[in-house]
Design a protein around this motif. Structure first.
Motif, PDB file in Angstrom:
ATOM      1  N   ILE A   2       0.655  -1.208  -0.143  1.00 25.99           N
ATOM      2  CA  ILE A   2      -0.003  -0.045  -0.052  1.00 25.99           C
ATOM      3  C   ILE A   2       0.915   1.171   0.027  1.00 25.99           C
ATOM      4  N   LEU A   8       0.513   2.694  -8.400  1.00 26.23           N
ATOM      5  CA  LEU A   8      -0.639   1.991  -8.410  1.00 26.23           C
ATOM      6  C   LEU A   8      -1.048   1.338  -9.757  1.00 26.23           C
ATOM      7  N   HIS A  45       0.773  -1.367 -10.713  1.00 25.93           N
ATOM      8  CA  HIS A  45       0.229  -2.666 -10.112  1.00 25.93           C
ATOM      9  C   HIS A  45       1.345  -2.934  -8.868  1.00 25.93           C
ATOM     10  N   GLU A  75      -1.706  -1.673  -4.286  1.00 26.25           N
ATOM     11  CA  GLU A  75      -2.905  -2.202  -4.525  1.00 26.25           C
ATOM     12  C   GLU A  75      -3.990  -0.869  -4.081  1.00 26.25           C
ATOM     13  N   LEU A  76      -3.462  -0.022  -3.053  1.00 26.15           N
ATOM     14  CA  LEU A  76      -4.149   1.232  -2.627  1.00 26.15           C
ATOM     15  C   LEU A  76      -3.459   2.267  -2.165  1.00 26.15           C
ATOM     16  N   GLN A  92      -7.805   3.497  -5.378  1.00 27.41           N
ATOM     17  CA  GLN A  92      -7.440   2.162  -6.137  1.00 27.41           C
ATOM     18  C   GLN A  92      -7.810   2.326  -7.536  1.00 27.41           C
ATOM     19  N   ARG A  93      -7.262   1.159  -8.161  1.00 27.43           N
ATOM     20  CA  ARG A  93      -7.622   1.095  -9.536  1.00 27.43           C
ATOM     21  C   ARG A  93      -9.087   0.977  -9.948  1.00 27.43           C
ATOM     22  N   ARG A 153     -10.945  -2.691 -10.609  1.00 27.32           N
ATOM     23  CA  ARG A 153     -10.150  -3.771 -10.292  1.00 27.32           C
ATOM     24  C   ARG A 153     -10.416  -4.166  -8.575  1.00 27.32           C
ATOM     25  N   LEU A 171     -10.183  -5.505  -4.919  1.00 24.48           N
ATOM     26  CA  LEU A 171      -9.010  -5.579  -4.082  1.00 24.48           C
ATOM     27  C   LEU A 171      -8.921  -6.997  -3.248  1.00 24.48           C
ATOM     28  N   ALA A 223      -5.964  -6.221   1.127  1.00 25.66           N
ATOM     29  CA  ALA A 223      -6.285  -4.925   0.757  1.00 25.66           C
ATOM     30  C   ALA A 223      -7.830  -4.420   1.244  1.00 25.66           C
ATOM     31  N   ARG A 246      -8.511  -1.279   3.723  1.00 32.02           N
ATOM     32  CA  ARG A 246      -9.371  -0.457   3.227  1.00 32.02           C
ATOM     33  C   ARG A 246     -10.407  -0.129   4.379  1.00 32.02           C
TER      34      ARG A 246
END
Length: 295
Positions: free
Chosen positions: A95, A136, A139, A142-143, A274-275, A278, A280, A284, A288
């Motif tokens: 992260i 991010l 990749h 993840e966040l 985040q993406r 996608r 988590l 992740a 979060r």
């Protein structure tokens, strides 16, 4: 290769007969025979000789046996590994955090996460919002949590807004500016300004507040907030930060806040990033949730 065929193969090897193997795997004899034939078809070899003394391994069957046992062990190990990740008993989580939330939010959340999920290896990257965005999208993370003022509207990102902390202007305890009442932003510009890299909208706001002085000319830029606080505490530099970042330094009288007109306009816009689209990982998602609970 279907692990069911492998289990049926091993049951037949261990029992030595179709009848006993059927009892072990709870199949009818025709169904077990079909399963073994499918495995033989996949391998392109006959694995058993069928006779009145039961099922006997052929040379191909004997050669395949240790590999088949290894495949089943690997499949079981994979299943256990996946279950451990789902149960947050093992795995790895990367992260990111901006410099300010690192010391006023993410430090507390990370401590709670490590205490609750000690089996997860936690990798934390501290960087400005630009570096975190690139990591991010590559990749590597993840966040992350950072000021999202420059990120809103980015179609590649999903942003969850967080409560916004109070921003304070602070200086060395006993600084000459502490002897004055309400200050204009221009009053600060006689002293070096110690800052992290600021989002563009905050830079514009500061330029607007700096009437007739051309902005911040004397400037120290560093993304290590602890270092910035230390610089301010030991010099006549002035800085801005969320109150939580400097709370302990205020309490110990290393630094003091200044009453600056219009500073409330410099509120940050923290968010969890985040993406977009996608999902988590379980780790992740748990992290979060802790952020949202602790913000």
């Amino acid at each position: 290769m279907d692990t069911r065929h492998i289990r049926h193969f091993l049951a037949l090897v261990d029992s030595g007969s179709f009848a006993r193997a059927c009892e072990i795997v709870h199949l009818s004899q025709p169904a077990l025979s079909r399963s073994i034939k499918q495995l033989e078809h996949q391998l392109g070899a006959t694995l058993f000789e069928r006779g009145r003394f039961g099922a006997i391994l052929t040379a191909h069957g004997r050669a395949a046996l240790p590999h088949v046992r290894g495949l089943l062990a690997a499949a079981e190990s994979l299943r256990q590994e996946v279950e451990a990740i789902d149960d947050l008993e093992s795995g790895e989580l990367s992260i990111g955090t901006g410099p300010y939330p690192a010391l006023s939010l993410m430090d507390r959340v990370s401590a709670r996460f490590v205490e609750r999920y000690p089996g997860i290896r936690l990798n934390i990257r501290t960087d400005n919002w630009q570096g975190l965005r690139l990591a991010l999208l590559d990749h590597e993370l993840e966040l992350f949590v950072a000021d999202t003022g420059a990120l809103s509207g980015d179609p590649d990102l999903e942003i969850t807004d967080l409560p916004q902390p109070e921003v304070v202007v602070f200086c060395q305890y006993g600084h000459p500016l502490t002897q004055k009442g309400e200050l204009e932003w221009d009053n600060l510009l006689d002293y070096p300004m110690a800052m992290t890299r600021l989002p563009e909208d905050m830079e514009r706001q500061i330029q607007t507040m700096s009437t007739g002085r051309g902005g911040m000319q004397k400037r120290i830029e560093c993304d290590n907030v602890a270092m910035l606080v230390s610089i301010v505490a030991g010099s006549q530099a002035v800085s801005i930060a969320p109150r939580g970042v400097v709370a302990s330094s205020l309490a110990s009288k290393q630094v003091a806040t200044l009453n600056v007109k219009g500073v409330e306009a410099l509120r940050t816009r923290y968010g969890v990033v985040q993406r977009n689209g996608r999902p988590l990982s379980p780790a992740a998602a748990a992290f979060r949730s802790l952020i949202l609970d602790g913000a």
